[in-house]
Design a protein around this motif. Structure first.
Motif, PDB file in Angstrom:
ATOM      1  N   GLY A   2       0.814  -1.206   0.000  1.00  0.00           N
ATOM      2  CA  GLY A   2       0.000   0.000   0.000  1.00  0.00           C
ATOM      3  C   GLY A   2       0.849   1.258   0.000  1.00  0.00           C
ATOM      4  N   ARG A   3       0.152   2.364  -0.060  1.00  0.00           N
ATOM      5  CA  ARG A   3       0.834   3.636  -0.134  1.00  0.00           C
ATOM      6  C   ARG A   3       0.199   4.613   0.838  1.00  0.00           C
ATOM      7  N   ALA A   4       1.022   5.347   1.556  1.00  0.00           N
ATOM      8  CA  ALA A   4       0.535   6.363   2.479  1.00  0.00           C
ATOM      9  C   ALA A   4       1.104   7.709   2.056  1.00  0.00           C
ATOM     10  N   ILE A   5       0.224   8.702   1.986  1.00  0.00           N
ATOM     11  CA  ILE A   5       0.625  10.059   1.642  1.00  0.00           C
ATOM     12  C   ILE A   5       0.381  10.924   2.876  1.00  0.00           C
ATOM     13  N   ILE A   6       1.405  11.619   3.305  1.00  0.00           N
ATOM     14  CA  ILE A   6       1.307  12.457   4.500  1.00  0.00           C
ATOM     15  C   ILE A   6       1.268  13.916   4.065  1.00  0.00           C
ATOM     16  N   GLU A  14      -7.011  29.911  13.577  1.00  0.00           N
ATOM     17  CA  GLU A  14      -5.690  30.388  14.008  1.00  0.00           C
ATOM     18  C   GLU A  14      -4.580  29.908  13.094  1.00  0.00           C
ATOM     19  N   GLY A  15      -4.882  29.117  12.094  1.00  0.00           N
ATOM     20  CA  GLY A  15      -3.867  28.618  11.179  1.00  0.00           C
ATOM     21  C   GLY A  15      -3.136  27.390  11.668  1.00  0.00           C
ATOM     22  N   HIS A  16      -3.706  26.686  12.664  1.00  0.00           N
ATOM     23  CA  HIS A  16      -3.088  25.456  13.174  1.00  0.00           C
ATOM     24  C   HIS A  16      -3.111  24.386  12.082  1.00  0.00           C
ATOM     25  N   MET A  17      -1.947  23.809  11.811  1.00  0.00           N
ATOM     26  CA  MET A  17      -1.845  22.761  10.802  1.00  0.00           C
ATOM     27  C   MET A  17      -2.004  21.394  11.465  1.00  0.00           C
ATOM     28  N   SER A  18      -2.818  20.555  10.857  1.00  0.00           N
ATOM     29  CA  SER A  18      -3.031  19.195  11.357  1.00  0.00           C
ATOM     30  C   SER A  18      -2.540  18.199  10.322  1.00  0.00           C
ATOM     31  N   LYS A  19      -1.894  17.156  10.811  1.00  0.00           N
ATOM     32  CA  LYS A  19      -1.389  16.110   9.927  1.00  0.00           C
ATOM     33  C   LYS A  19      -2.527  15.172   9.530  1.00  0.00           C
ATOM     34  N   VAL A  20      -2.556  14.837   8.247  1.00  0.00           N
ATOM     35  CA  VAL A  20      -3.489  13.839   7.728  1.00  0.00           C
ATOM     36  C   VAL A  20      -2.659  12.859   6.908  1.00  0.00           C
ATOM     37  N   ILE A  21      -2.902  11.568   7.119  1.00  0.00           N
ATOM     38  CA  ILE A  21      -2.210  10.537   6.348  1.00  0.00           C
ATOM     39  C   ILE A  21      -3.263   9.805   5.541  1.00  0.00           C
ATOM     40  N   LEU A  22      -3.125   9.839   4.225  1.00  0.00           N
ATOM     41  CA  LEU A  22      -4.057   9.169   3.327  1.00  0.00           C
ATOM     42  C   LEU A  22      -3.489   7.791   3.011  1.00  0.00           C
ATOM     43  N   ILE A  23      -4.252   6.758   3.345  1.00  0.00           N
ATOM     44  CA  ILE A  23      -3.799   5.379   3.174  1.00  0.00           C
ATOM     45  C   ILE A  23      -4.514   4.775   1.975  1.00  0.00           C
ATOM     46  N   ASN A  24      -3.742   4.471   0.935  1.00  0.00           N
ATOM     47  CA  ASN A  24      -4.266   3.865  -0.295  1.00  0.00           C
ATOM     48  C   ASN A  24      -5.453   4.615  -0.878  1.00  0.00           C
ATOM     49  N   GLU A  25      -5.510   5.919  -0.631  1.00  0.00           N
ATOM     50  CA  GLU A  25      -6.585   6.776  -1.110  1.00  0.00           C
ATOM     51  C   GLU A  25      -7.971   6.319  -0.631  1.00  0.00           C
ATOM     52  N   LEU A  26      -8.019   5.455   0.363  1.00  0.00           N
ATOM     53  CA  LEU A  26      -9.286   4.926   0.876  1.00  0.00           C
ATOM     54  C   LEU A  26      -9.573   5.352   2.310  1.00  0.00           C
ATOM     55  N   ILE A  27      -8.523   5.509   3.089  1.00  0.00           N
ATOM     56  CA  ILE A  27      -8.674   5.814   4.506  1.00  0.00           C
ATOM     57  C   ILE A  27      -7.868   7.070   4.834  1.00  0.00           C
ATOM     58  N   ALA A  28      -8.511   8.015   5.503  1.00  0.00           N
ATOM     59  CA  ALA A  28      -7.814   9.190   6.014  1.00  0.00           C
ATOM     60  C   ALA A  28      -7.568   8.957   7.496  1.00  0.00           C
ATOM     61  N   LEU A  59       4.420   3.764  12.196  1.00  0.00           N
ATOM     62  CA  LEU A  59       4.600   2.777  11.125  1.00  0.00           C
ATOM     63  C   LEU A  59       4.325   3.375   9.747  1.00  0.00           C
ATOM     64  N   LEU A  60       3.324   4.244   9.638  1.00  0.00           N
ATOM     65  CA  LEU A  60       3.008   4.866   8.355  1.00  0.00           C
ATOM     66  C   LEU A  60       4.045   5.904   7.933  1.00  0.00           C
ATOM     67  N   GLU A  61       4.688   6.534   8.896  1.00  0.00           N
ATOM     68  CA  GLU A  61       5.713   7.533   8.569  1.00  0.00           C
ATOM     69  C   GLU A  61       6.985   6.906   8.022  1.00  0.00           C
ATOM     70  N   GLU A  62       7.218   5.639   8.302  1.00  0.00           N
ATOM     71  CA  GLU A  62       8.424   4.947   7.848  1.00  0.00           C
ATOM     72  C   GLU A  62       8.040   3.656   7.129  1.00  0.00           C
ATOM     73  N   PRO A  63       7.372   3.750   5.972  1.00  0.00           N
ATOM     74  CA  PRO A  63       6.915   2.537   5.287  1.00  0.00           C
ATOM     75  C   PRO A  63       8.069   1.595   4.937  1.00  0.00           C
ATOM     76  N   GLY A  64       7.893   0.344   5.272  1.00  0.00           N
ATOM     77  CA  GLY A  64       8.894  -0.673   4.969  1.00  0.00           C
ATOM     78  C   GLY A  64      10.042  -0.736   5.961  1.00  0.00           C
ATOM     79  N   ALA A  65      10.111   0.212   6.862  1.00  0.00           N
ATOM     80  CA  ALA A  65      11.208   0.228   7.837  1.00  0.00           C
ATOM     81  C   ALA A  65      10.908  -0.724   8.988  1.00  0.00           C
ATOM     82  N   ILE A  66      11.958  -1.217   9.575  1.00  0.00           N
ATOM     83  CA  ILE A  66      11.819  -2.025  10.785  1.00  0.00           C
ATOM     84  C   ILE A  66      11.787  -1.059  11.966  1.00  0.00           C
TER      85      ILE A  66
END
Length: 80
Positions: A2-6, A14-28, A59-66
């Motif tokens: 799969g693929r995750a886009i951060i 106030e301009g607070h930025m929030s992280k969103v990780i899109l997983i396989n374009e199916l799950i946010a 785990l999503l921030e480091e795909p494939g990493a141990i």
């Protein structure tokens, strides 16, 4: 595999930025809210426990990493 886009989105006046990780374009995944949401059916969502959410984020921030048990434990349970 799969693929995750951060990316960051502005979710407040106030301009607070929030992280969103899109997983396989199916799950946010919204780590700050511990929330998984189906992108096609927004009513389908799941709130995760804080430790589970933090482990998934790592785990999503480091795909494939141990990722060591120690890192997961320290990040998810020591900082909950």
């Amino acid at each position: 595999m799969g693929r995750a886009i951060i990316f960051n989105i502005d979710q407040s006046e106030e301009g607070h930025m929030s992280k969103v990780i899109l997983i396989n374009e199916l799950i946010a995944f919204y780590p700050e809210k511990n929330l998984l949401m189906n992108t096609k059916h927004a009513e389908k969502k799941q709130i995760l426990g804080r430790p589970s959410s933090r482990c998934l984020e790592i785990l999503l921030e480091e795909p494939g990493a141990i990722v060591s048990h120690q890192l997961l434990y320290e990040s998810a349970w020591n900082n909950s």
